[in-house]
Design an enzyme around this catalytic site. Structure first.
Site, PDB file in Angstrom:
ATOM      1  N   TYR A 162      -6.119  72.819  21.801  1.00  0.00           N
ATOM      2  CA  TYR A 162      -5.306  72.543  22.998  1.00  0.00           C
ATOM      3  C   TYR A 162      -4.079  71.764  22.539  1.00  0.00           C
ATOM      4  CZ  TYR A 162      -3.701  71.115  27.568  1.00  0.00           C
ATOM      5  OH  TYR A 162      -2.920  70.935  28.680  1.00  0.00           O
ATOM      6  N   ASP A 243      -0.997  67.766  15.205  1.00  0.00           N
ATOM      7  CA  ASP A 243      -0.939  67.334  16.605  1.00  0.00           C
ATOM      8  C   ASP A 243      -1.850  66.111  16.729  1.00  0.00           C
ATOM      9  OD1 ASP A 243      -1.402  66.865  19.272  1.00  0.00           O
ATOM     10  OD2 ASP A 243      -1.579  68.979  19.826  1.00  0.00           O
ATOM     11  N   LYS A 270       0.361  60.749  25.031  1.00  0.00           N
ATOM     12  CA  LYS A 270      -0.666  59.886  25.625  1.00  0.00           C
ATOM     13  C   LYS A 270      -0.246  58.415  25.719  1.00  0.00           C
ATOM     14  CE  LYS A 270      -3.796  63.300  25.949  1.00  0.00           C
ATOM     15  NZ  LYS A 270      -4.102  63.921  27.232  1.00  0.00           N
TER      16      LYS A 270
HETATM   17  N1  PMP Z   1      -2.090  67.968  22.290  1.00  0.00           N
HETATM   18  C1  PMP Z   1      -3.310  67.447  22.434  1.00  0.00           C
HETATM   19  C2  PMP Z   1      -4.188  67.323  21.225  1.00  0.00           C
HETATM   20  C3  PMP Z   1      -3.738  66.977  23.673  1.00  0.00           C
HETATM   21  O1  PMP Z   1      -4.965  66.464  23.806  1.00  0.00           O
HETATM   22  C4  PMP Z   1      -2.864  67.077  24.781  1.00  0.00           C
HETATM   23  C5  PMP Z   1      -3.258  66.581  26.160  1.00  0.00           C
HETATM   24  N2  PMP Z   1      -4.582  66.557  26.466  1.00  0.00           N
HETATM   25  C6  PMP Z   1      -1.600  67.644  24.592  1.00  0.00           C
HETATM   26  C7  PMP Z   1      -1.244  68.065  23.328  1.00  0.00           C
HETATM   27  C8  PMP Z   1      -0.641  67.793  25.719  1.00  0.00           C
HETATM   28  O2  PMP Z   1      -0.170  66.573  26.138  1.00  0.00           O
HETATM   29  P1  PMP Z   1       0.424  66.404  27.627  1.00  0.00           P
HETATM   30  O3  PMP Z   1      -0.724  66.498  28.559  1.00  0.00           O
HETATM   31  O4  PMP Z   1       1.080  65.067  27.599  1.00  0.00           O
HETATM   32  O5  PMP Z   1       1.413  67.507  27.814  1.00  0.00           O
END
Ligand code: PMP
Length: 435
Positions: A162, A243, A270
């Site tokens: 994700y 990421d 986050k």
């Molecule tokens: N990458 C990872 C690993 C995440 O866990 C998330 C959010 N859960 C995101 C990207 C996306 O971040 P946002 O919700 O701030 O768009």
């Protein structure tokens, strides 16, 4: 499980749901009202669940209150963005001071440089970085940068990953994903990743990977998997993008610092904006230089709120006063210890239940199999639902899918409350958790 046992599970789940419905009329009516203006009454897919999600009315410190007045220990910590707890005095003060100086200044401001420098100091592989409004945007920009810098088109990602609302790779292909040319490889499979990287060496712009699958169930990457990705991408001239939106909290400098891996690009999000909307991408100086607006033909990266003073001020205060390198280390140790406690309890009962994860970010699973990939975590979804309803009834809030993310404000008392609730669940639901 045999047929009578399964029927019993159905009955237990429908009784738990019925108690939930009876206890939460205001959450139900809130959803009905929201449905008039938003599809399904929802504006953030992950938060919806049947029969209706709890509507939260406020938070304070470690606790949340829902619309019906129930109090919960917040073990979800806003899917890791809530690291600082609710209304931390330090974050509040920073936000109020920023508010006092005006919020939409329409110019470079005096805060963005401080936060950027702090992050760069913590993440040595981030020579330079730029801010976005979310982790999704950070990943979109990192991919775009990789394609522009390498003049190649393909991006490798992993099953169960994700990377944002338009970059999801769990289950069937998402029709709302951005239309990049993705290669989807199995997680934690060194040989297959190497083979695919080699097979696509001419077109591969980047490999984008979470050091732990977060939404995919808190499944850690094996260190050898990440170092193989580092090696193989370097060999073919593709970029490695880590990421660390979720894993950045595992140390002062994320999981890359713990493992000694230097990616070409890193994405963050986050809690790093103090709990306000935030994202960042950064990495090698020569790559980020493509955005230097003084260069002819510079890449563009706009965004009205990229440098918004509230996120910048809250982010600086959080990193300076609360999430110090020592605090990061202590929180990771605390999370590791809690996971160990839960797993020891489950193993002692021979229950088909465990938590996976790293440090303060973990996910409950209903299997005793070793989990290296999302498919290893397959379980009867009714057990997950039953666990969720039982925890809510116990005053413990976590994600419906079983995610737990510790906030800095969680103490031993709250951890003991979680352990006691898990123990009661194991007692009460033993017949469905037998191997
Ligand atoms: N990458 C990872 C690993 C995440 O866990 C998330 C959010 N859960 C995101 C990207 C996306 O971040 P946002 O919700 O701030 O768009």
């Amino acid at each position: 499980m045999n047929a009578p046992t399964l029927a019993g599970l159905d009955r237990a789940l429908s009784e738990a749901r019925a108690r939930y419905v009876a206890a939460n009329p205001r959450s139900a009516s809130q959803l009905a009202a929201a449905d008039l203006a938003m599809p399904g009454g929802n504006t953030r897919s992950v938060l919806f669940y049947d029969p209706f999600p709890l509507a939260m009315s406020r938070g304070e410190g470690t606790f949340l209150w829902d619309a019906d007045g129930h109090r919960y220990v917040d073990f979800l910590g806003e899917f890791t963005a809530g690291l600082y707890g609710h209304s931390s005095p330090v974050i509040r003060k920073a936000v109020i001071e920023a508010l006092d100086d005006g919020i939409n200044l329409g110019g470079h401001n005096l805060l963005e440089e401080r936060l950027a420098r702090m992050i760069s100091e913590r993440f040595p592989a981030m020579d330079k970085l730029r801010f976005t409004n979310s982790g999704t945007e950070a990943n979109l920009m990192a991919i775009a940068l990789a394609k522009a810098a390498t003049a190649r088109s393909r991006i490798m990602v992993f099953t169960g990953a994700y990377h944002g609302s338009v970059l999801t790779f769990g289950g069937s292909p998402s029709p709302v994903n951005v239309p990049h040319d993705f290669i989807i490889a199995p997680y934690n499979d060194v040989a297959e990743a190497r083979r695919l990287i080699e097979a696509h060496r001419a077109e591969l712009a980047a490999v984008l990977v979470e050091p732990m699958l977060g939404a995919g169930g808190c499944i850690p990457a094996e260190p050898g998997f990440l170092s193989a990705l580092r090696e193989a991408t370097s060999e073919v001239g593709a970029l490695l993008i880590l990421d660390e939106v979720m894993t950045s909290r595992l140390s002062a400098g994320g999981r890359q610092r713990l493992l000694g891996i230097a990616p070409d690009l890193t994405t963050l999000g986050k809690y790093m904006g103090g709990g306000l909307s935030f994202g960042a991408f950064g990495g090698r100086d020569d790559l980020l230089a493509l955005f230097d607006p003084r260069r002819p033909g510079a890449l563009g990266h706009a965004g009205t709120f990229n440098n918004n003073v509230l996120s910048m001020a809250a982010g600086i205060a959080g990193l300076t006063e609360l999430f110090t390198p020592q605090a990061a280390e202590a929180l990771t140790a605390r999370g590791d210890a809690l996971r160990h406690r839960v797993n020891t309890l489950c193993a002692g009962r021979r229950a088909t239940m465990q938590t996976t994860g790293l440090g303060s970010v973990m996910n409950v699973h209903f299997t005793s199999a070793t989990i290296r990939r999302p498919e290893d975590a397959a379980c009867d979804p009714r057990l997950r639902d039953l666990f969720f309803f039982d925890m809510v009834e116990e005053g413990i809030y976590l994600a419906r899918r079983g995610l737990i993310a510790l906030m800095l404000t969680i103490g031993e008392g709250e951890e003991d409350a979680l352990m006691a609730a898990v123990e009661r669940f194991l007692d009460r639901r033993a017949e469905w958790l037998a191997a």
